[in-house]
Design an enzyme around this catalytic site. Structure first.
Site, PDB file in Angstrom:
ATOM      1  N   GLY A 428      47.766  24.449  58.544  1.00 22.49           N
ATOM      2  CA  GLY A 428      46.418  25.566  58.910  1.00 22.49           C
ATOM      3  C   GLY A 428      46.686  27.266  58.782  1.00 22.49           C
ATOM      4  N   GLU A 429      45.961  27.144  59.485  1.00 22.67           N
ATOM      5  CA  GLU A 429      46.207  29.345  59.566  1.00 22.67           C
ATOM      6  C   GLU A 429      46.182  29.636  58.353  1.00 22.67           C
ATOM      7  OE1 GLU A 429      49.251  29.889  62.059  1.00 22.67           O
ATOM      8  OE2 GLU A 429      48.563  28.863  63.447  1.00 22.67           O
TER       9      GLU A 429
END
Lengths: 463, 463
Positions: A428-429
């Site tokens: 993610g991120e």
């Protein structure tokens, strides 16, 4: 009658109806005694149009007769085929499945705020620019088609920008929507909820994976507090748009109210507009939130019709027992919303503030005319919501990387996107999106900078 | 006896023999009357070693008794299992299948020049650095394993550099080996041969796809004239290492002499050394040469044992009839060299100057301690040759992109490499390798720049 009369004060009103026998005049005669006939400016039956819903033809005829472009029309209906027809016609859809009052509230909400502005601003892709780009590819000093997916990508960028060759999508900005999830306390993750706020600090300090990868590919990183369950107001570099301190536990009831979901959608659209105003020419979606893969899986199961187990993954890496619990929670949550036609209601019931923010961000970025790089399962859920709210928006998105989370591929497949990279990442991120930026930028620069056969005096192939 | 006596003047000499019954003493008794016994410093039989070739054990015992490291040993043999055993033991192999004199010539050639220097300089990978990198990954602020292939890539870079975290592989240089191929006139391509020289001019002017992509990913581009069939000496930015003006038509006879193949291998190793001396920390292989996919397919078929049709592709995009002709030529060429153990002989018979140059370049880069990014079918053929000449060199290579040419996947599979990108490109020039650079650089920078849980005060998961 009362509802239609209220509506008619602020909107032009028409009707589209599936009927196997009647034409407009006959339907109007049936409606006249109740006073409905005079409230409907146009009325198109499937007999009149020569096609029945889910075919968009009757809706398009109504829009044409009203002289209002489909993108500015709202279609209100009580059946799934109404939603499908609206999407095909490029219209916004409001469902009455949770009651007419609820639909009217949502219609009102859909008329104001950053999201509504973005939805109104969204036009069609410029197919002519895409065609011009593909044609130009064949004049460049290389065998036709030999740059593979870069050639289609360049054409997509041209269609988004409305010009060929497309401008280089640079500078790039990653927006990380950070939020907490009440379901994190339901035993779906081994990570304590405080990690969300701690990671916001890590992003602000430049020490997270996305900071490093964005530095590698020349993107700036922006963290949006859309719902962290802690006070991070002291962090100056964070964009503060907190809607509430985390959602409620979606395994026990609605995650948030529809008004909160709308507020998060608006905030997302505002952040996109802000980053575009700052000069960014391509935006990347990112997320952070302990528990957010559970909410994402529930939204994906609800909106694709998939079984909970088929779209639930190990997230940060959970054991079999936790996976089984998570899967059950996802399935039960999705089941509560099955058949709901309004994506905002699904979002409020089983989604998250990060997902809502990202859905608004995608629509906002698309409306601003810049490409959006999506990746990961949280963004996948947001993308499904965005595509329901603004049909066609996925055509302005580029899937940067295929997450190993099963929900991510289900979501991308549902909107017809194929990821550029597959490096087995699941962080993610926005890491997968940021890592794809050089490929996307190269696809535009090839069109802008490569010599043609004529310019370079290179012989072409013999026929 | 004469041959061994000549050899013994410049080398320490021993023998390794498979026998189901005899020990060293008994073999020596048999060899003594001819005067061979006294020429052999050590002699290891499979009975002595407790293992027969292709097991490397007897070779390793001989190397140990001589006190000479395997990497500095040459094993001369007349059978495929000799080659396999030498490769497993990490020794250079010289085959006598084309005659003892030929083998001696090749042994002499293998002792001098840039390639020989590179082969001698090649040491083992530093596995401890790889292990330290993987261990460090688990302390970084992300779920364990969530960066997928980036984590293994970082460990490979550490093993190559001999330190953890590895240095960032930057700056990067792409070397495009340009050469013509006599087989281009045999109806395998619709492109006129003059395009090779014209594209060299295009590279020098910065107008080709590789120039654009290298600019996007921050790499410099270097063109090596290793065998262009035209005078390009006027182009100042080209590295001039022309061995001959294109090869002969491999469908009618040997493409070049073994001496020419060696010259091209040496030139490749020299170019790698030069680019490393200039400060480049990662090298990317590139190629240009009308007709070169035919030569590459022939080398791949010869060295992997695959059928010609299975590794022959459409190259720049040829029709079915041309493909059938190309496939036949590949199969016939590969058939001429089947069973040959010496990769230089295969290279000379059916290869190309670009392939030879690239094989030397890969070994030279590996010997210089920098990672090599390979892609494409021409480099795939070169990689097979390089791995035969310097076993283990593939461990210092990173496959940047999977070409759509079938030979490319066959070659990568044979040496156990898995490409990072798959964007359906088939252009060569090093485009796929150059496009993978940001991913490779990110894998090193993640290890160098990410905060640990302790540094960022982020809580770890509960057990």
């Amino acid at each position: 009658v009362e509802t239609l009369a209220t509506l008619a004060r602020s909107h032009r009103v028409g009707a589209v109806t599936n009927t196997s026998a009647m034409r407009e005049r006959e339907v109007r005669e049936l409606l006249a005694p109740a006073g409905l006939d005079e409230l409907l400016e146009v009325l198109v039956t499937s007999v009149d149009a020569g096609a029945a819903k889910p075919d968009p033809e009757p809706l398009l005829q109504a829009s044409s007769r009203l002289g209002v472009a489909p993108a500015r029309c709202v279609f209100i209906g009580d059946d799934e085929i109404d939603g499908t027809a609206a999407a095909s016609a490029g219209m916004t859809f409001v469902a009455t499945d949770r009651g007419v009052r609820d639909a009217m509230d949502r219609l009102a909400a859909s008329r104001e705020g950053a999201l509504a502005d973005a939805r109104r601003a969204l036009g069609p892709l410029t197919e002519a620019a895409a065609a011009a780009s593909l044609e130009h590819q064949d004049r460049l000093t290389k065998p036709a088609g030999s740059l593979g997916r870069l050639e289609q990508l360049g054409a997509q960028l041209a269609a988004i920008a409305g010009q060929s060759p497309p401008p280089e999508p640079n500078p790039a900005a990653v927006a990380i929507f950070a939020a907490d999830h009440g379901v994190a306390t339901a035993g779906v993750t081994p990570w304590p909820q405080e990690v969300t706020a701690q990671m916001v600090g890590n992003f602000a300090a430049g020490g997270a994976a996305i900071n490093v990868i964005a530095r590698c590919t020349g993107a700036s990183v922006h963290v949006v507090d859309i719902g962290v369950a802690a006070d991070v107001s002291g962090l100056e570099t964070v964009i503060h748009r907190k809607v509430r301190e985390g959602t409620a536990d979606l395994s026990r009831g609605p995650a948030m109210t529809i008004a909160e979901a709308h507020a998060a959608l608006d905030a997302g659209a505002e952040v996109a507009a802000l980053l575009i105003e700052q000069g960014n020419a391509i935006l990347v979606t990112g997320d952070m939130g302990i528990g957010n893969t559970t909410a994402a899986a529930a939204v994906i199961a609800a909106l694709t019709g998939a079984q909970g187990a088929a779209v639930t993954g190990r997230g940060t890496g959970i054991d079999d027992q936790t996976l089984a619990r998570k899967s059950e929670i996802v399935e039960a949550a999705a089941e509560r919303t099955r058949g709901w036609l309004d994506p905002c209601s699904v979002l409020a019931e089983v989604g998250g503030l990060d997902i809502a923010g990202l859905a608004g961000f995608i629509i906002g970025a698309a409306a601003g005319g810049v490409p959006v790089v999506v990746d990961g399962v949280i963004t996948g859920a947001a993308l499904l919501v965005a595509e329901r709210l603004a049909p066609g928006v996925a055509g302005r998105c580029i899937a940067g990387h295929l997450s190993t989370e099963p929900g991510a591929s289900a979501a991308l497949q549902a909107v017809g996107l194929r990821p550029l990279l597959d490096l087995e990442m699941r962080l993610g991120e926005g890491t997968g999106g940021a890592l794809a930026l050089p490929v996307i930028q190269a696809s535009a620069r090839v069109l802008r900078e490569m010599a043609t056969f004529e310019q370079a005096a290179v012989s072409e192939r013999e026929q």
